[in-house]
Design an enzyme around this catalytic site. Structure first.
Site, PDB file in Angstrom:
ATOM      1  CB  SER A   1      -0.961  -0.036   1.197  1.00  0.00           C
ATOM      2  OG  SER A   1      -2.008   0.896   1.044  1.00  0.00           O
TER       3      SER A   1
ATOM      4  CG  HIS B   1      -5.635  -2.774   0.664  1.00  0.00           C
ATOM      5  ND1 HIS B   1      -5.374  -2.142  -0.530  1.00  0.00           N
ATOM      6  CD2 HIS B   1      -4.894  -2.126   1.613  1.00  0.00           C
ATOM      7  CE1 HIS B   1      -4.522  -1.153  -0.324  1.00  0.00           C
ATOM      8  NE2 HIS B   1      -4.200  -1.126   0.966  1.00  0.00           N
TER       9      HIS B   1
ATOM     10  CG  ASP C   1      -7.328  -2.982  -3.092  1.00  0.00           C
ATOM     11  OD1 ASP C   1      -7.939  -2.188  -2.350  1.00  0.00           O
ATOM     12  OD2 ASP C   1      -6.117  -3.231  -2.970  1.00  0.00           O
TER      13      ASP C   1
END
Length: 257
Positions: A146, A236, A209
């Site tokens: 991320s 995610h 996601d």
């Protein structure tokens, strides 16, 4: 003695320059000989000097240097750069689980540290920390998740690393003020520099996601020519185990051997 009489005298020791025509012919023969030694398919480097006393050993050294290839370094460690959000990273998601398994690999280690500025994850704080504290270098595999993926890409724009493994990577601030404040998305990505500075680029992405549109994840893969591991059910990547990631790191180590 420089008179006409002296120059024609049989016992005179005065020498004369080699005729220009003969000198060019000799030089051409030397260059052709060097070309034959090097080979038609090898790059040739010819150095012209004012002296004709070039040593054979110097020619051998020149040929040897032209044929040498730069040594490819093998990775010695992985560094996990987590997503933003704070907390103890050792007990967050798959980070600690992955570290334990990578630490079991012979002659290899995995570093995982709580990051400074954990909520905003500012580039101006994270990248210097990655270089000075985590010592990311040409023998490091950076695993970024991320916000950590954004940090890994920006780091690789300026520094050589063995490879980057991007998990849930994206290209813009997505209209989020905190993402905007991080600083990663205030300028175009330098994709070519990232590719130049990485021997390997691997990406894990999922079409479901909830935070990232697939178009941004695909853009990362396309621009970096990444080895893309595409899923439809991993969200995610907030699971607690990540076997595929461990396998990817092992494959990079094997590729260097």
């Amino acid at each position: 003695m420089t008179s006409k009489e002296g120059r024609n005298h049989p016992s005179s020791h005065v020498s004369f320059p080699e005729p220009i025509g003969r000198r060019f012919i000799r030089l051409g023969m030397e260059l052709y000989a060097a070309h034959v030694i090097i080979g038609r398919n090898q790059p040739a480097l010819f150095v012209l000097t004012s002296s004709s006393s070039c040593k054979t050993q110097n020619k051998k050294n020149t040929i040897r240097k032209m044929s040498e290839k730069p040594e490819l370094l093998s990775p010695l460690k992985a560094v996990i750069i987590p997503g933003n959000g704070g907390g103890t990273v050792e007990s967050s998601l798959w980070y600690g689980w992955t570290k334990k398994r990578l630490d079991k690999i012979a002659d290899f280690q995995c570093l995982l540290r709580n990051m400074p500025d954990p909520y905003t994850a500012r580039e101006t704080i994270w990248l210097p920390f990655m270089k000075s504290e985590l010592q990311c270098d040409a023998r490091t595999v950076i695993i970024g998740h991320s916000s950590g993926a954004a940090a890994a890409m920006r780091f690789a724009e300026k520094q050589k690393v063995y490879g980057i493994i991007l998990v849930s990577a994206y290209t813009s601030d997505l209209g989020d003020e905190n993402e905007k404040a991080s600083g990663y998305f205030n300028r175009p990505w330098q994709w070519e520099k990232i590719k130049l500075n990485c021997q390997h680029i691997v990406q894990f992405a999922s079409t479901d996601d909830p935070f990232l549109p697939w178009s941004e994840q695909q853009a990362v893969a396309d621009n970096l020519a990444a080895e893309l591991h595409k899923y439809t059910d991993r969200g995610h990547f907030q699971n607690t185990e990540f076997n595929e990631l461990v396998s990817a790191v092992k494959n990079l180590i094997t590729a260097s051997q």
